[in-house]
Design a protein around this motif. Structure first.
Motif, short mmCIF file in Angstrom:
data_model
loop_
_atom_site.label_atom_id
_atom_site.label_comp_id
_atom_site.label_asym_id
_atom_site.label_seq_id
_atom_site.Cartn_x
_atom_site.Cartn_y
_atom_site.Cartn_z
N ALA A 76 -2.69 -7.40 -4.40
CA ALA A 76 -3.33 -8.61 -3.86
C ALA A 76 -2.40 -9.82 -3.94
CB ALA A 76 -4.63 -8.89 -4.61
N LYS A 77 -1.53 -9.85 -4.96
CA LYS A 77 -0.64 -10.99 -5.15
C LYS A 77 0.69 -10.85 -4.42
CE LYS A 77 -2.26 -11.94 -9.86
NZ LYS A 77 -1.81 -12.05 -11.26
N MET A 78 1.13 -9.62 -4.20
CA MET A 78 2.46 -9.38 -3.67
C MET A 78 2.75 -10.06 -2.33
SD MET A 78 4.58 -7.44 -1.54
CE MET A 78 3.72 -5.96 -1.05
N TYR A 128 5.45 -7.13 -10.15
CA TYR A 128 4.42 -6.40 -9.42
C TYR A 128 4.84 -4.96 -9.14
CZ TYR A 128 2.73 -11.16 -8.57
OH TYR A 128 2.30 -12.45 -8.72
N PHE A 129 6.14 -4.74 -8.92
CA PHE A 129 6.62 -3.40 -8.58
C PHE A 129 6.98 -2.57 -9.82
CE2 PHE A 129 7.07 -5.29 -4.42
CZ PHE A 129 6.84 -4.23 -3.56
N LYS A 130 6.80 -3.15 -10.98
CA LYS A 130 7.21 -2.47 -12.22
C LYS A 130 6.36 -1.24 -12.50
CE LYS A 130 6.60 -4.93 -15.84
NZ LYS A 130 6.81 -6.01 -16.85
N HIS A 131 5.08 -1.27 -12.13
CA HIS A 131 4.17 -0.15 -12.41
C HIS A 131 3.63 0.46 -11.12
CE1 HIS A 131 4.22 -0.91 -16.71
NE2 HIS A 131 3.96 -2.19 -16.48
N ARG A 132 4.43 0.45 -10.08
CA ARG A 132 3.97 1.01 -8.81
C ARG A 132 3.78 2.53 -8.93
NH1 ARG A 132 9.40 -0.05 -8.28
NH2 ARG A 132 10.72 1.65 -7.51
N GLY A 133 2.76 3.00 -8.26
CA GLY A 133 2.46 4.42 -8.31
C GLY A 133 1.98 4.91 -9.66
N GLY A 134 1.57 3.96 -10.53
CA GLY A 134 1.11 4.36 -11.86
C GLY A 134 2.23 4.82 -12.78
N VAL A 135 3.50 4.56 -12.38
CA VAL A 135 4.65 5.00 -13.18
C VAL A 135 5.48 3.78 -13.55
CG1 VAL A 135 6.73 6.44 -13.20
CG2 VAL A 135 4.69 7.20 -11.95
N TYR A 136 5.98 3.74 -14.77
CA TYR A 136 6.82 2.64 -15.24
C TYR A 136 8.22 2.77 -14.65
CZ TYR A 136 9.84 0.05 -18.46
OH TYR A 136 10.79 -0.78 -19.01
N HIS A 137 8.73 1.68 -14.07
CA HIS A 137 10.07 1.65 -13.48
C HIS A 137 10.93 0.68 -14.28
CE1 HIS A 137 9.02 3.96 -9.81
NE2 HIS A 137 7.83 3.43 -10.01
N ARG A 138 11.87 1.24 -14.99
CA ARG A 138 12.68 0.45 -15.91
C ARG A 138 13.55 -0.57 -15.19
NH1 ARG A 138 14.01 0.42 -21.08
NH2 ARG A 138 16.07 -0.31 -21.72
N GLU A 155 0.83 -1.21 0.00
CA GLU A 155 0.00 0.00 0.00
C GLU A 155 0.86 1.26 0.00
OE1 GLU A 155 -2.55 -0.30 3.34
OE2 GLU A 155 -3.68 -2.04 2.58
N TRP A 156 1.97 1.21 0.75
CA TRP A 156 2.87 2.36 0.81
C TRP A 156 3.51 2.63 -0.55
CZ3 TRP A 156 8.32 2.85 0.45
CH2 TRP A 156 8.83 4.11 0.84
N CYS A 157 3.81 1.55 -1.30
CA CYS A 157 4.40 1.69 -2.64
C CYS A 157 3.35 2.01 -3.69
CB CYS A 157 5.14 0.41 -3.02
SG CYS A 157 6.61 0.07 -2.03
N ASN A 158 2.08 2.03 -3.30
CA ASN A 158 0.99 2.36 -4.22
C ASN A 158 0.97 1.42 -5.42
OD1 ASN A 158 -1.25 3.70 -5.16
ND2 ASN A 158 -0.09 5.38 -6.11
N LEU A 159 0.96 0.12 -5.13
CA LEU A 159 0.90 -0.87 -6.19
C LEU A 159 -0.50 -0.88 -6.83
CD1 LEU A 159 2.72 -3.96 -4.60
CD2 LEU A 159 3.68 -2.23 -6.11
N GLN A 160 -0.56 -1.39 -8.04
CA GLN A 160 -1.85 -1.59 -8.68
C GLN A 160 -2.67 -2.57 -7.83
OE1 GLN A 160 -2.72 0.12 -11.41
NE2 GLN A 160 -0.69 1.09 -11.50
#
Length: 357
Positions: free
Chosen positions: A91-93, A218-228, A81-86
């Motif tokens: 739910a899977k993390m 799961y953390f690739k699109h955290r916060g609605g932003v793409y993390h390369r 929740e803190w990382c603002n995951l999708q």
């Protein structure tokens, strides 16, 4: 092989793990008719072993369940929740975080047993049956590994059925957990624990890579932003996971484990009991490894052919996504009738004609 290594391999001089158990154990009814398989002077010791295994399996099963909740709900979920995951990834993390923690500790302990002690099982697989006899003592360090694994897979059966996200391969996963738990329990009871340590070591490494790769997905699109960075790590993890799956489970596992259990066991113990039972379970495990490897090959093929632009889930495919995809495809494949046909007209030579004509 030195005499000391042989003695270590057959557990000579090691204290009996059952000696440290509480005096009060479950009544004989808890272990059913397993004693019918055994006869002779070792029956009383084997009966006590089965009692102890049954008692400790349920105690450690409850322990695994109590350990899962703090990790998932107390640490992993708030962090997600803190990382603002999708929402779907959040739910899977926790499930992957808990499994990564356990498999990392389990595989690390397996490395310690096979490479930092006197056990020669990895380099000399036939040694798993040197000096085997009914009712032999189980070394304490191996017994600890067995109790941890037994508790984890006992809890995993319940978690896969009622707690984890249901996926296309969940039925096969349930079968895998049942077969694994059966192998762990009976190999401990009938003193095939040396083989068990080798089997667990060859399988846990892939689960470490799998869960680590899934967490990066799961953390690739955290916060609605793409993390390369997470995308690169997940791609590398997918590649190493595919290679190590083939190397550990489809090459080393038959070479070391199946060779030892199918051939070397008869050379060391000609009338070894439960020969077909244990080898049948190990062959089922091999077939499931091949089944999942086909998933991996299919996934890699889709990536190479450009049908998938990024790594999503390495091995497991969500049932919900499958249903949605199937529904969309059916709608797209459906016959789209022209408005003229809906109004009672028909086509003739490319021209819309009234049916009365």
């Amino acid at each position: 092989m030195s005499v000391g290594r042989c003695e270590r391999a057959r557990g000579a001089g090691s204290p009996a793990f059952t000696d440290s158990l509480p005096a009060k154990l479950p009544p004989p009814a808890h272990v059913g008719g397993l004693l019918l398989f055994w006869s002779g002077s070792g029956s009383s010791r084997m009966f006590r072993t089965l009692q102890s295994l049954c008692f400790l399996r349920w105690k450690t099963f409850l322990g695994a369940g109590s350990a899962t909740k703090p990790v998932c709900t107390g640490v992993a979920s708030p962090f997600g929740e803190w990382c603002n995951l999708q929402p779907k990834d959040a739910a899977k993390m926790p499930e992957s975080a808990w499994k990564l923690l356990f498999y990392t500790l389990s595989w690390s302990y397996g490395i310690y047993l096979l490479f930092f002690t006197d056990y020669p099982f990895f380099y000399d697989p036939p040694s798993v049956f040197y000096g085997w006899k009914k009712g032999m003592d189980v070394p304490t360090d191996i017994a600890i590994a067995y109790l941890l694994q037994c508790s984890f897979y006992g809890h995993s059966i319940y978690a896969t059925a009622y707690m984890d996200t249901w996926r296309k391969d969940s039925v096969v996963m349930l079968l895998h957990h049942v077969v694994t738990l059966t192998l762990i329990a009976f190999s401990y009871a009938f003193r095939y624990h040396n083989v068990g340590i080798l089997v667990l070591f060859l399988h846990d490494v892939n689960d470490v890579q799998l869960e680590f790769t899934k967490l990066n997905v799961y953390f690739k699109h955290r916060g609605g932003v793409y993390h390369r960075l997470n995308d690169i790590i997940s791609n590398i993890g997918c590649l190493t996971f595919s290679v190590s799956w083939f190397w550990f489970r489809l090459y080393w596992f038959p070479l070391k484990v199946l060779y030892a259990t199918c051939y070397s066991s008869l050379q060391s113990v000609p009338n070894i009991p439960f020969y077909f039972f244990f080898n049948a379970l190990l062959l089922i495990l091999t077939l499931m490894n091949i089944y999942w490897f086909l998933y991996i090959v299919l996934f890699v093929a889709k990536v190479l052919m450009g049908q998938m632009q990024e790594v999503n889930d390495v091995r497991e495919y969500d049932v919900e996504d499958s249903k949605k995809t199937t529904t969309v495809k059916k709608k797209e494949a459906g016959l789209q009738l022209p408005n003229a046909l809906k109004e009672g007209m028909h086509l003739k030579n490319g021209l819309v004609k009234d049916k009365r004509l």
